[in-house]
Design a protein around this motif. Structure first.
Motif, PDB file in Angstrom:
ATOM      1  N   LYS A  65       0.834  -1.185   0.000  1.00 34.58           N
ATOM      2  CA  LYS A  65       0.000   0.000   0.000  1.00 34.58           C
ATOM      3  C   LYS A  65       0.874   1.241   0.000  1.00 34.58           C
ATOM      4  N   LYS A  66       0.494   2.177  -0.808  1.00 30.05           N
ATOM      5  CA  LYS A  66       1.201   3.430  -0.857  1.00 30.05           C
ATOM      6  C   LYS A  66       0.233   4.516  -0.439  1.00 30.05           C
ATOM      7  N   VAL A  67       0.804   5.465   0.313  1.00 27.36           N
ATOM      8  CA  VAL A  67      -0.011   6.559   0.778  1.00 27.36           C
ATOM      9  C   VAL A  67       0.090   7.657  -0.257  1.00 27.36           C
ATOM     10  N   SER A  68      -1.019   8.176  -0.664  1.00 22.85           N
ATOM     11  CA  SER A  68      -1.006   9.237  -1.661  1.00 22.85           C
ATOM     12  C   SER A  68      -0.889  10.583  -0.958  1.00 22.85           C
ATOM     13  N   LYS A  69      -0.275  11.517  -1.650  1.00 26.56           N
ATOM     14  CA  LYS A  69      -0.061  12.832  -1.090  1.00 26.56           C
ATOM     15  C   LYS A  69      -1.295  13.693  -1.309  1.00 26.56           C
TER      16      LYS A  69
END
Length: 128
Positions: A7-11
């Motif tokens: 999972k990547k956190v979006s800015k």
């Protein structure tokens, strides 16, 4: 667990976030500039300090040499003053006729009437 790593956190794209990033970048740039200036000043200080210390040591060794030279010259001066005093006393003695007669009898074997001179050897070398 594997799914958590992927999972990547979006800015968040907002003006506040952009301003905050720009402020952080500016602060990081200022810190790098400050670090560079401190390094340059530190190097300059180290060079100046080493030059000062080397000059101090060379001057102290030169001072020690000069002190030794002064001591030697003072000793020589004292001996010359003593020699001068003896020579001045000799000049006073040479103005006395009796002293001159004594030296003439001793060195040139001159004698007065009715006087007999015996030369005795002063050391073993004179006997040989």
């Amino acid at each position: 667990m594997g799914s958590l790593k992927e999972k990547k956190v979006s800015k968040i794209e907002s003006t506040y976030v952009k301003q905050r990033e720009q402020t952080q970048q500016r602060q990081a740039k200022n810190k790098r500039g400050l670090l560079r200036r401190l390094v340059v000043f530190g190097i300059c200080f180290a060079v100046l300090l080493s030059f000062t210390i080397s000059t101090l040591f060379s001057q102290s060794s030169a001072i020690e040499k000069k002190k030794d030279e002064v001591n030697k010259i003072e000793k020589k001066l004292a001996s010359l003053e003593k020699k001068q005093q003896l020579l001045e006393e000799e000049i006073v003695k040479l103005n006395d006729d009796e002293y001159i007669a004594k030296i003439a009898r001793r060195d040139f074997n001159l004698s007065q009437e009715g006087e007999v001179i015996f030369n005795l050897p002063k050391s073993k070398e004179d006997k040989d």
